[in-house]
Write an enzyme that holds these catalytic residues in place. Structure first.
Site, PDB file in Angstrom:
ATOM      1  N   GLU A 199      16.587 -34.587 -15.166  1.00  0.00           N
ATOM      2  CA  GLU A 199      17.321 -35.850 -15.375  1.00  0.00           C
ATOM      3  C   GLU A 199      16.539 -37.044 -14.827  1.00  0.00           C
ATOM      4  OE1 GLU A 199      21.339 -35.352 -13.873  1.00  0.00           O
ATOM      5  OE2 GLU A 199      21.981 -34.476 -15.768  1.00  0.00           O
TER       6      GLU A 199
ATOM      7  N   GLU B  88      22.097 -28.189 -19.854  1.00  0.00           N
ATOM      8  CA  GLU B  88      23.282 -28.326 -19.000  1.00  0.00           C
ATOM      9  C   GLU B  88      24.428 -28.831 -19.850  1.00  0.00           C
ATOM     10  OE1 GLU B  88      22.993 -30.664 -15.369  1.00  0.00           O
ATOM     11  OE2 GLU B  88      20.970 -29.917 -15.014  1.00  0.00           O
TER      12      GLU B  88
HETATM   13  P1  P53 Z   1      27.911 -32.520 -10.412  1.00  0.00           P
HETATM   14  C1  P53 Z   1      25.231 -37.355 -12.154  1.00  0.00           C
HETATM   15  C2  P53 Z   1      25.669 -37.547 -13.443  1.00  0.00           C
HETATM   16  C3  P53 Z   1      25.474 -36.579 -14.387  1.00  0.00           C
HETATM   17  C4  P53 Z   1      24.814 -35.399 -14.063  1.00  0.00           C
HETATM   18  O1  P53 Z   1      26.961 -32.696 -11.682  1.00  0.00           O
HETATM   19  C5  P53 Z   1      24.366 -35.212 -12.797  1.00  0.00           C
HETATM   20  C6  P53 Z   1      24.573 -36.192 -11.838  1.00  0.00           C
HETATM   21  C7  P53 Z   1      24.113 -35.990 -10.455  1.00  0.00           C
HETATM   22  O2  P53 Z   1      25.226 -35.734  -9.679  1.00  0.00           O
HETATM   23  O3  P53 Z   1      23.686 -34.137 -12.402  1.00  0.00           O
HETATM   24  C8  P53 Z   1      23.457 -33.016 -13.219  1.00  0.00           C
HETATM   25  O4  P53 Z   1      27.350 -31.390  -9.625  1.00  0.00           O
HETATM   26  C9  P53 Z   1      22.422 -32.267 -12.463  1.00  0.00           C
HETATM   27  C10 P53 Z   1      22.951 -31.097 -11.702  1.00  0.00           C
HETATM   28  C11 P53 Z   1      24.415 -31.335 -11.366  1.00  0.00           C
HETATM   29  C12 P53 Z   1      25.184 -31.409 -12.675  1.00  0.00           C
HETATM   30  O5  P53 Z   1      24.674 -32.442 -13.483  1.00  0.00           O
HETATM   31  O6  P53 Z   1      27.825 -33.817  -9.701  1.00  0.00           O
HETATM   32  O7  P53 Z   1      21.267 -31.927 -13.182  1.00  0.00           O
HETATM   33  O8  P53 Z   1      22.129 -30.912 -10.578  1.00  0.00           O
HETATM   34  O9  P53 Z   1      24.964 -30.387 -10.521  1.00  0.00           O
HETATM   35  C13 P53 Z   1      26.682 -31.606 -12.508  1.00  0.00           C
HETATM   36  O10 P53 Z   1      29.264 -32.199 -10.936  1.00  0.00           O
END
Ligand code: P53
Length: 474
Positions: free
Chosen positions: A179, A372
């Site tokens: 990201e 993801e």
């Molecule tokens: P969490 C922010 C916005 C969108 C995705 O996020 C993000 C983030 C960072 O917080 O991160 C990605 O755990 C990232 C993962 C993360 C996942 O999305 O905040 O690549 O490390 O865990 C989900 O719910």
């Protein structure tokens, strides 16, 4: 050749995690302190703090996480039982180079990933590896100011080269930076720290922050291109991708000013993948730098490197869309009344995934991988130990349906799908355990209590069937 669902027969089905969010064992076998090791616990709308080194009395949830470091054999066995043929994780940079600027790697760290990848291959699971997933060695932050320093390019490239050589026969799919475009929110302390190890000083105002973010980003795209180039020399069969957070920005109305601001902000949000895929900066960004008197240190040599190290595919995360409206000279993010939101206020928009696949295909003409996707939700363990999580399979089903439409109806070349957090882990954004994404439940709460026991949720069996039928039975 396709199968009943229309997906390719060798479609990559798996799940995604990142080292710092599940491994724990933050000091095991010579591992150094990473930026993730100085992130405190937050909560919904309570930001995580980045402390100056590891401070006594603070709660750092990534230090122990779910202790995958010592449980990986049993966990991979569960992934295999679900039918995974791939597994996305990252290599913790600080296991290989504890400080980041050493010349010789830490053998014990390299060995851990040898064993982990061997365990995957035992079950026919292909590792999909991110080199840098919010895991910059903290020493590079405290001594160099993170990616604001050009020397960090060499440290990263050295790390990448060591990994490529060591795992040249055990890993085929790579991504350079997770990201990489999150940092466009340069006023958010957490985002710039996780992406680039930027910890701003008090005298660094908004304009300075923006300039430093572009500088750090430029060094990262150069480092990424160098890594791609070296990787292809080490093994021409490597597939090395970019990785962007893809959040389509919808105009809030049909007013031309809203359409235009949405388009302009899309350009500002996706120039990282433009550079990684095209090998040069888009003209809109060059104009933006000029207009705003931003003068990132971009050398003629850098521009050649960018051309020589373009990526093989686009990996991206997709969680939601956002909606944007013009607001004076700027813009504002507004609610989209057509969409429901999760408990953590993330909009739920499956059609947005199909839109994203179309957008990325048309812009880059490269194969795509959804690395993801998922719903963070609270789970309840019943008295009999079962976990009924129909909300999770409903979310994923709706997204997989749209992904299959994009393949069949829109001709998108899609390699794989790895939903986020296939086993419960520490949330990146909040540091919580209670924001769960997994098919596999891990007994641990936000205060760090629990047995770490793993159990299969209902969604485990649902996803197993999806994989078994290559997406035909959702
Ligand atoms: P969490 C922010 C916005 C969108 C995705 O996020 C993000 C983030 C960072 O917080 O991160 C990605 O755990 C990232 C993962 C993360 C996942 O999305 O905040 O690549 O490390 O865990 C989900 O719910």
């Amino acid at each position: 050749m396709t199968t009943k669902s229309g997906l390719r027969p060798d479609f990559l089905w798996g799940g995604a995690v990142a080292a710092h969010q599940l491994e724990g064992a933050w000091q095991a076998d010579g591992k150094g302190v990473s930026i993730a090791d100085v992130m405190t616990a937050g909560a919904n709308n309570v930001p995580r703090q980045i402390t100056a080194g590891v401070q006594p009395g603070q709660n750092y949830p990534n230090h122990s996480a779910i202790d995958f470091y010592h449980h990986y054999k049993a966990d991979i066995k569960l992934f295999a039982e679900m039918g995974f043929n791939c597994f996305r994780t990252s290599i913790a940079w600080t296991r290989i180079f504890p400080n980041g600027d050493e010349s010789a790697p830490n053998e014990a760290g390299l060995k851990f990933y040898d064993d982990l990848f061997a365990e995957c291959h035992k079950y026919g699971i292909e590792p999909v590896i991110t080199l840098s997933h919010f895991e910059l060695p903290y020493h590079l932050v405290s001594e160099y100011g993170g990616w604001r320093d050009r020397r960090v390019i060499d440290f990263f490239v050295h790390f990448a080269e060591v990994c490529f050589k060591r795992y040249r026969h055990s890993v085929k799919y790579w991504m350079t930076f997770n990201e990489i475009n999150n940092q466009m929110m340069y006023m958010n302390d957490f985002t710039v720290a996780t992406n680039s190890g930027l910890v701003f000083r008090h005298n660094e105002d908004a304009a300075t922050r923006e300039a430093l973010m572009y500088q750090a980003s430029h060094y990262e795209v150069v480092a990424s291109a160098l890594a791609v180039k070296i990787g292809h020399q080490i093994n021409p069969n490597f597939e090395i991708g970019s990785m962007v957070n893809f959040t389509p920005l919808y105009p809030a109305s049909a007013a031309p000013a809203d359409i235009l601001v949405a388009e302009k902000m899309m350009q500002r949000r996706y120039w990282w993948s433009d550079v990684q895929a095209w090998g040069h900066y888009p003209c809109g960004m060059e104009a933006y730098f000029k207009q705003h008197n931003l003068r990132p240190d971009i050398t003629a040599e850098d521009r050649i490197v960018l051309q020589e190290g373009t990526v093989d595919y686009i990996g991206f995360s997709y969680y939601n869309s956002m909606t944007i409206a013009v607001d004076g000279e700027g813009f504002k993010i507004v609610a989209n009344p057509t969409l429901e939101t999760s408990e953590w206020d993330w909009p739920i928009d499956p059609i947005g995934l199909r839109y994203s696949l179309n957008w990325l295909q048309d812009r880059y003409h490269l194969p795509l991988m959804i690395v993801e996707n998922g719903l963070g939700a609270r789970d309840k363990v019943e008295a009999d130990g079962r976990i009924h999580d129909p909300y999770r399979s409903a979310y994923l089903r709706a997204h997989i349906e749209q992904m299959i439409k994009a393949v069949n109806d829109d001709g998108v070349d899609l390699w794989g799908y790895t939903p986020w957090g296939c086993i419960d882990l520490v949330s990146a954004g909040t540091g919580q355990m209670s924001k769960r994404y997994g098919f596999i439940y891990v007994d641990k709460d936000d205060d760090g209590n629990g047995t770490l026991a793993r159990s299969r949720k209902d969604s485990f069996y649902w996803y197993q069937k999806v994989i078994q039928t290559n997406g035909a039975d959702l």
